[in-house]
Scaffold this active site. Sequence first.
Site, PDB file in Angstrom:
ATOM      1  N   VAL A 217       1.737   2.968   4.673  1.00  0.00           N
ATOM      2  CA  VAL A 217       0.764   2.464   3.698  1.00  0.00           C
ATOM      3  C   VAL A 217      -0.172   3.613   3.319  1.00  0.00           C
ATOM      4  CG1 VAL A 217      -1.064   0.800   3.256  1.00  0.00           C
ATOM      5  CG2 VAL A 217       0.886   0.156   4.708  1.00  0.00           C
ATOM      6  N   LYS A 218      -0.285   3.830   2.009  1.00  0.00           N
ATOM      7  CA  LYS A 218      -1.114   4.947   1.542  1.00  0.00           C
ATOM      8  C   LYS A 218      -2.458   4.401   1.074  1.00  0.00           C
ATOM      9  CE  LYS A 218       0.136   9.018  -1.219  1.00  0.00           C
ATOM     10  NZ  LYS A 218       0.922   9.382  -2.416  1.00  0.00           N
ATOM     11  N   VAL A 219      -3.527   4.897   1.677  1.00  0.00           N
ATOM     12  CA  VAL A 219      -4.871   4.451   1.296  1.00  0.00           C
ATOM     13  C   VAL A 219      -5.697   5.672   0.887  1.00  0.00           C
ATOM     14  CG1 VAL A 219      -4.781   2.497   2.919  1.00  0.00           C
ATOM     15  CG2 VAL A 219      -5.869   4.634   3.631  1.00  0.00           C
TER      16      VAL A 219
END
Length: 217
Positions: free
Chosen positions: A82-84
């Site tokens: 997951v890219k935040v």
Amino acid sequence: MKFFVDTADVAAIRELNDLGMVDGVTTNPSLILKSGRDIAEVTREICEIVSGPVSAEVVASDAEGMIAEGRHLAKIADNIAVKVPLTWDGLRACKVLSGEGRMVNVTLCFSPAQAILAAKAGASFISPFIGRLDDINLDGMELIAQIREIYDNYDWTTEILAASIRSVNHITDAARIGADVITAPPAVIKAMASHVLTDKGLDQFNADWAKTGQKIV
Ligand code: E4P
């Protein structure tokens, strides 16, 4: 050094993957737009091709929204990272999602201070953007070196994922500094094979071979 491909172009990923050049993939909203495809559909297809981490980026700006989107994206496949974004809310989301055992890639990093916070929040990957710093006459590669030094000081395991790569030199320089991973567009990875002296040498060998009148098979 691991090679991630920075694209949502499935054909390009497949070509490099067939050569054993792909350890993972990174996408972002702009790359999804460029692909013209639905995020869940194209991400699922990429995850079927590549067994390494495939980054899929959230778009909410608050931590709760990012966590909900991250959990949703993570359902696509086991290898989703997951890219935040590197905001305070992004760090809060990173802490929660990494605590749930998910891979988290903290993106849009432009300073060593930001990279320290990402490691403390449990990020699997920190993505410093080299090209975008170079674009404003700052030294993107110096940022990679600073983060390497800091992470090594404390044996932090967050992997340095050198991003926003625009040239072959970016890749070789990041490798010399010791970035754990680079993510680059397919064209830049393919350009690594090119050298003017290789082309010149090949022309000469082909010309001389023709003069021999021989055949190998
Ligand atoms: C990384 O994860 C980003 O998707 C990417 O490297 C950004 O590159 P750009 O600055 O060329 O858009």
